[in-house]
Enzyme design. Sequence first.
Site, PDB file in Angstrom:
ATOM      1  CG  HIS B 122      -1.900   0.949   1.431  1.00 42.43           C
ATOM      2  ND1 HIS B 122      -1.668   2.238   1.835  1.00 42.43           N
ATOM      3  CD2 HIS B 122      -3.240   0.844   1.264  1.00 42.43           C
ATOM      4  CE1 HIS B 122      -2.825   2.886   1.897  1.00 42.43           C
ATOM      5  NE2 HIS B 122      -3.801   2.065   1.557  1.00 42.43           N
ATOM      6  CG  ASP B 199       0.348  -2.475   6.160  1.00 44.05           C
ATOM      7  OD1 ASP B 199      -0.577  -2.472   7.010  1.00 44.05           O
ATOM      8  OD2 ASP B 199       0.242  -1.937   5.036  1.00 44.05           O
ATOM      9  CD  GLN B 202      -7.275  -4.574   4.040  1.00 47.02           C
ATOM     10  OE1 GLN B 202      -8.221  -5.323   4.240  1.00 47.02           O
ATOM     11  NE2 GLN B 202      -7.428  -3.296   3.781  1.00 47.02           N
ATOM     12  CE  LYS B 225      -7.574  -0.268   5.934  1.00 51.27           C
ATOM     13  NZ  LYS B 225      -8.355   0.160   4.770  1.00 51.27           N
ATOM     14  CB  CYS B 363      -3.932   3.347  -1.415  1.00 54.39           C
ATOM     15  SG  CYS B 363      -5.093   4.674  -1.145  1.00 54.39           S
TER      16      CYS B 363
END
Lengths: 149, 405
Positions: B122, B199, B202, B225, B363
């Site tokens: 991202h 990261d 998600q 999220k 993104c």
Amino acid sequence: MDLRSLYQQVIVNHSKSPRNFGTLEPCSHDADGHNPLCGDRLHVYLQVNDDDRIEDVRFEGDGCAISVASASIMTETLKGKTLAEFRALFDDFQHMVTSDVTAPVDEESMGKLSVLAGVREFPSRVKCAILCWHTVKSALEHEGVARTE
Amino acid sequence: MKSIEDIRADFPALHQQVYGKPLAYLDNAATTQKPQTVIDAICHYYSHDNANVHRGVHALSERATAAYEGARRKLAALIHAASAREIVLVRGATEGINLVAQSWGHANVGAGDEVLISAMEHHSNIVPWQWLCERTGATLKVIPMNNRGELQMDAFAELLGERTKLVGIVHQSNALGTINPVAEIIAQAHAAGAKVLLDGAQALAHMPVDVQALDADFYVTSAHKMYGPTGIGLLYAKEALLEAMPPYQGGGDMIRSVSFERSEYNDLPYKFEAGTPNIAGAIGFGAAADYLQSLDVRAIAAHEQALLDYATSQAAAHDYIRLIGTAAHKASVLSFIVDGVHPHDLGTILDREGVAIRAGHHCAMPVMQFFQVPATARASFAAYNTREEIDALFSAIAQAHQLFK
């Protein structure tokens, strides 16, 4: 509100077979237009003569159906128009696609452009329809790049 | 696990019609809907406990502080951190990465060093590292992926070297759904002497995460999220790393004492939490962690896998649909292109059928460039989605395809 008023046959047709699609060389003005949100990209070319009249206009690029159809119909409309007429049409078009849905559309003065009036019922799509107009404006003002975000 | 009907009953926003059609909310990778317990926790804080934290001597401040720190402990438990001191509350995964790049990065990365990220990151896990490299003279290198959207692990092994200071990898790709082999990546990176940032924006709503078992150095995520509010997220970092890192922002709460000559910094994690924090957001984040635990994330993962398998088979049954991202190990994301229909038009047409999806570059513009598409349409699933909603999705796709035929 029916989707058909946004995706009228005329719009689908122009998006699949855009008119005046391609490069124009030599040309007096050109510019890039970019809508980063949806990735619409186009490049417009104009040949403006000494009397400030648009002799020819073409575009290339890719984007959603609304942006391609709008550019296609715009090029048909602008051919032969003076720069003053372009500026008036720019304002009228911008007004049409951002006005209240109940406002009447002056189909007589807008001509073919009035098929894009349905865009005003889809606020997230207005930028797609006006990208090409901003791109011509920046080409004529020698800005080089137009963005709608 | 709770029945889907019972889960759906927890989410007030799901029960509405859009343009006269029942809402099928399939944009969960952008943000999930919020359960009533999260909404109530935020409402309760503002209705009863609203006060500043860590400084008041009165009852409300004590309650606010207890709720705020209680949320931090819930989050530490959710990701299996060794201590709540390792949980820094930030605005979201993006701020977490920026914090690491600016604080740890500037102290540990110099000219000639390398930062390794992947081709499916991202923008939030690209730009902070580009800045770090521009400012320090380090080099940003990119682990390539194959045409299924899987990282090329042999290329990773080759790129990894003694100059590699940090490997920044997305746990689960938002654009493709790919779940990366992060345990293997961390083991290899550590063997080469590099730290690893994951990261997890998600990931957390879709799979159990144990930062200690993974041996992750840094892990970031966003509450919104995983059924929590926007504007709040967390940075997990190993305590020894946080201790050694310089502060990120200066202000109140992050100091122990200030004079005009010098300031002494506060203990972890407050050293990294300058200013009055997003107290209500943190409390909502804690409530979201509770909610996730109550559902059992393994049961959610199984349900979402069944939805993804069903959606993938539906896509395969239509020759005008091309999937973008077909990794063997993926979850909850169906990214696709429909022949003859630009994703943006598809998004509008689906919306009028009550089906909410994302259309765009997500993104992750380098991912779009890799697959040579300007954008994709993306349906993404959460615990409350149903097969009927996927049927609504494919029925609306068929209408869009017909319109442009």
